[in-house]
Each structure stands twice: as C-alpha cells, then as structure tokens.
Write a protein that holds these residues in place. Structure first.
Motif, short mmCIF file in Angstrom:
data_model
loop_
_atom_site.label_atom_id
_atom_site.label_comp_id
_atom_site.label_asym_id
_atom_site.label_seq_id
_atom_site.Cartn_x
_atom_site.Cartn_y
_atom_site.Cartn_z
N LEU A 17 39.28 1.13 47.47
CA LEU A 17 39.22 2.51 47.52
C LEU A 17 40.66 3.31 48.23
N CYS A 24 43.60 10.05 43.85
CA CYS A 24 43.08 11.56 44.20
C CYS A 24 44.15 12.74 44.69
N THR A 78 26.81 2.40 43.18
CA THR A 78 27.65 3.11 43.96
C THR A 78 27.86 4.63 43.40
N ALA A 80 30.03 8.51 43.54
CA ALA A 80 31.20 9.30 43.94
C ALA A 80 30.64 10.79 43.59
N PHE A 112 31.83 7.67 47.80
CA PHE A 112 32.94 8.34 47.97
C PHE A 112 33.00 9.73 47.62
N ARG A 114 34.83 13.47 47.29
CA ARG A 114 36.19 14.29 47.37
C ARG A 114 35.98 15.84 47.14
N PHE A 136 37.24 7.93 39.40
CA PHE A 136 36.04 7.39 39.69
C PHE A 136 35.32 6.54 38.81
N PHE A 141 32.76 3.10 39.96
CA PHE A 141 31.35 3.72 40.51
C PHE A 141 30.54 4.04 39.30
N VAL A 144 28.56 9.35 38.96
CA VAL A 144 29.51 10.39 39.54
C VAL A 144 28.94 11.76 39.56
#
Lengths: 322, 322
Positions: A17, A24, A78, A80, A112, A114, A136, A141, A144
């Motif tokens: 991460l 990023c 997971t 993002a 996550f 952003r 991602f 991930f 997304v």
C-alpha cells in the motif's frame, strides 16, 4: 526508500500500500517516473471490476459509494475509490479535505480512497483518473469505484473508462427532463434512483422507463437497469449491487468484455495523445519556447485564434498529407 | 442563393438573419466553409457583451435567460442565445426540441436562439459554441447569452469564453458544499441565487459569503457579486442585471478588457489547436489512414495506450526537441 521505477513497480504489483500511495502521488505531481510506471504495470491490468458512479452534487452518490464499499468488504473483496473533484482555487480540493468515509474505512487495509482535484486543462483530469484506476487494478484491488461529480463531458469521459457505469439521479429537482439534459443516458448501464423516499420518485422512474422505451437495443446489447435506493439507510443497495453483478456477468459473456476493452483502450489512446501533443506544443509555443512569436502575434491582434492554431499545427507536423 | 464564402460573410456582417442561420448550420455540420468564414469575420468581433449563464439542471437558468432577454429588449438591445446541451443519442437534442422561450420570442427579430447538441469528442462542443458566439458578435447582436447545462470542466471552458459569467445556484439541494463541488467558484463574476423564496436560501448566501471571504482579491480585481432571484416571477432580475452592468463597467476600465481578451484568445487558440491536431491524427491513424497499423497493434494488445500515444506523437511531429 524506493530507489528506482522498477523497484516501485515491483512493490505496487505486490500490493504494497505504501508503494501504491507513492505512485498515486507521482501521478498527481506529474513526476517523470509516472509514465514509465504506468506503462510497466499495464500487462498486469484488467482483473479489477471498475465501476463508475456519477451524478449531480447533492445526489447522494458518496453515500451510495460508502454502502457499496461496506457490501464488497462483506464479500471479502478489496475496494479502491478514485473520487474526482473539479478544481477550485478556493478549495484546491483541501477545503473538502478528507472525506467522512475515509475516516470510516481508515483502519481497513482493504479500502483505499484517493481524491483527485487536478487543476489545469481538461486532459489532466482524465489522464490522472485513468492512471489511478490502472494502478489500483495492477495492485490487485478487486473493485475500483470511480466517483465523479457533475455530469459534464469531461466527467462523462472519465466514467466511460469504467466497465460498469452507474448514473445516480434524484427526484424533485423540479425539472422533469433532467435526465435528458444531463447527457448521461448514453453512458448509463444502471440508473441509481436515489432518495427514492422523496416525492417525485415514481415520476422519475416513469420518465426513465419512457426514455428507455425509445431505445431499441440490438439483440446482444445490454439493457440499462434501474435500482431505487435510499442510500442514507441502505434501502435498495442490495438491488443496486445485484444490477452491477448482472452487468458484470453480461461482460463475462464471450466477446463482450473484449469489445469494451478495445473501445476503452482507444478512448484512452486519444485522451493521452491529445494531452501529449498539447504538452509538446506548450514547450514550443509557450513563453520561452522557440516558437513564442506565434502567441505574441495572437496577443497583438495580428492573428486570429483559428489562423494561429492552423499555423501551430503546420509548424509542429507539417502540411496536411491529404 | 449564397454563392461564395465571401458572399456569406458579407451578408452575416450586414446582420442578415438568414445568412446568420446559414453560417450557424455550416458550423454545426462542420462544413469546409466554416473555418474560412470564422476567420473572415474575426476583425468585426469584439463589440457584443458576451454573458455566460451556467448551473445545474433544475436551477432555473433558462427562465433567468428569458427574463434577461425581455429586459435587454426593453432597452432596445438585440440578443442572441447559444444554448449548450450535452449530447445524447436518445435525444440528439431533438427530444428537447424547440424551447418554450424560442416560441415566446419567435416573432421578435431582435432575438436569435440557437441550441447546440454536438455529438462526438470534447473539443467539438467548445469549438462550435465559440464559433457561434463570434458569428452573433460579428452580425451585430448587442448581447450574446451563452447558457450551459451542468458544471463540468468542458462547460467551465465554454463559460470562460464569456466576458461576464453568471453561476446560478439554488438552495435546498441537500448538500451545503455544492458550490465547492461545483468547481465553479473560479469562474463566477456573479452568483445568481435563484429560487430565493425556498428554504435554505439564507444559508446558501451565507456559505457563498464565507467562501468569498477566504479569497483576498488584488486591489484592481473584480469582487464577485451576488443577486438573489425568483426567476419565475421576475423578482431580483433587475438586481442581477445591475450586477452584470457593473461587471461590464469594470471591464470598460483601462486594461481590464484587454487582459481578458488576451487570455480568452489564448484559451481559444489552445482549444482550436487541440481539436485540429486530433482531426489530423484521426485522418492518419484512423481506419483507412496510412498509419492504421498503430491502432491495430493497440487493439491486439501489442501496445499499451500510453506507448501507442507516444508513438503517434513521434510519427506526427518527430522526436521531442528538448
């Protein structure tokens, strides 16, 4: 310490991460490493399910995104989130600051978030958003989510990069043709009718049905679905998720995913090409560039904008070949 | 019959409405005459007051535009309207059809309304909208109103082409930071707070005041004004008009108009340049173009989008010069 692009890429692909966050930032900052890294991770992209969520300010789409995160996490996936905020010199993205949901999910390593508040010209926003989605995806991930504010053309371009696009509408904006005006009919795989407990919901639903009835899909074409939700209390979110799952299943059928991927890669190519050409031109025609005389003539009123643009193209790439 | 571009231009400059309508259609259709005509009318542009009106669907800005038309006509001024609707394959602009206000003003030769629903890529919309503004300006219209739906980045670009920008906001969208999210703070010369009779108006006004207080203008900089309106009954429209007049007076002070014009010409240059480069590239790399192999390699997965874009730039304009 991350010493080289290769090192950074290796760590991103391993799902580290801190490396993901670093890349990023490099993309945000337009760092010279960013293009090399984005190219290097490309072969590992294509596994995540990319879902675009768009709608007007006040439509409650952030709350819907929250609800989706919770449900995907419950499935063990997971997630993002790329949240795209238009730029503002007042806020610089900072006044909005960290979002409430970021705190809610802050201790969860499987989420996550952003935010993007890119300033500058149009291409920058699409370019950064697309690059973050790739990062991602490559980092492993499963899902997304790309959340965009507003329904402008640039936002539509960003949502087009998703596999599945959810357009969030709300009743009672006092304008029955909002969905038409929004110019988003063509990108909606799924309509999320949020704030469904409000007056006007049934009417909105009828209007969308009427619009959909005007469209005669090809035999093998996806027919947009609707899900009515009250995101604040979670009502209807399971139905929305079921519609998203159905669209994913549709994409999994032979040929569908490939057709979408080819189209999206071409869209991305054009977006990146336009952006690269503009940067090159800025180096050449900008303040200290070797061809700064052209813009000086424009400023002095000796050239109109279209003639100046034609001359710039000639100088950069020669006369037209056809 | 209009036989030549010169003939068309002469008639447009004489304010002949049929010629104006003809040139608008040529611009819409991307006719080969359009660029030549737009260049030819350029020396006669710059007299009209161009006012941008932007806001979310449902903000009532079309009604505000109506009210402004009525008041400008009462002053004896002629008014052209460029209404920008995002594209939709469902509507193609046609479902919205002729607008109610077009009928209201249909018999008035001093009002000319033109809707734009350009399909295709981003550049097309800005290019057409800007060209239409130039046409109405050169044809002698005193005021050109540019109405854009939504608050996306492309729409912001279009509104930037106006001398005076009015951002229309409404209370009660249930999201107090809508003005921030809208990303329009930076383009607003004037805030039109419409539906001012609704709950939430005072709060919205306070929020905008608070945001403006964060910004410390230069000594000679315009300070955005606010006007609260109820467009449906005409309340506050005179105050809005007074704010627009005040901004026009500000622009008339030494240096202000020139600074704005230089910036806007440069914005227009970049928009047109980007659009021209993209068209040239489409001829070269598109389906039957001489360099169609590049996109074929992209489709086949042999090239990632960024590498393909870099190669396209190289082929079009050679290696980077710096």
């Amino acid at each position: 310490v991350i010493g080289t692009v290769d090192d950074l890429v290796t760590r991103v692909l391993a799902g580290e991460l801190r490396a993901v966050a670093r890349l990023c930032r490099l993309i945000d900052d337009d760092h010279p490493w960013a293009p090399a890294a984005v190219k290097a991770i490309h072969p590992r992209c294509g596994k995540a399910h990319v879902i675009g969520i768009t709608g007007n300010p006040g439509s409650g789409k952030s709350t819907l995104v929250d609800q989706l995160i919770v449900r995907y996490r419950a499935r063990g996936l997971t997630v993002a989130v790329v949240a795209v905020d238009p730029s503002s010199p007042y806020s610089g993205g900072a006044l909005l600051g960290d979002r409430i949901r970021m705190q809610q999910h802050a201790l969860d390593e499987g989420v996550f978030v952003r935010s993007l508040a890119t300033r500058g010209h149009l291409g920058g926003l699409s370019r950064s958003a697309t690059a973050l989605v790739h990062v991602f995806d490559a980092a492993g991930f499963d899902v997304v989510l790309v959340e965009t504010v507003g329904v402008g053309q640039a936002e539509v371009e960003i949502v087009r990069t998703a596999h599945t696009s959810v357009v969030v509408l709300v009743p009672g904006l006092g304008d029955e043709v909002q969905v038409l005006k929004a110019g988003v009919m063509e990108i909606a795989d799924i309509f999320g009718l949020n704030k469904a407990d409000r007056v006007g919901h049934d009417r909105l639903r009828q209007e969308i049905n009427a619009l959909l009835a005007l469209h005669h899909p090809e035999p093998d074409e996806w027919v947009p679905q609707m899900a009515s939700t009250v995101a604040t209390v979670g009502t209807g979110v399971d139905e929305l998720l079921a519609a998203i799952d159905a669209h994913r299943a549709y994409l999994a059928e032979p040929g569908h995913e490939r057709r979408l991927r080819v189209q999206q890669q071409r869209d991305e190519f054009w977006m990146l090409f336009t952006d690269l050409m503009r940067r090159r031109a800025e180096e050449r025609f900008g303040g200290t560039g070797p061809d700064a005389d052209l813009l000086a003539a424009l400023d002095a009123g000796e050239l109109d904008p279209l003639s100046a643009a034609e001359q710039a193209m000639m100088r950069l790439s020669g006369p037209a070949t056809k």
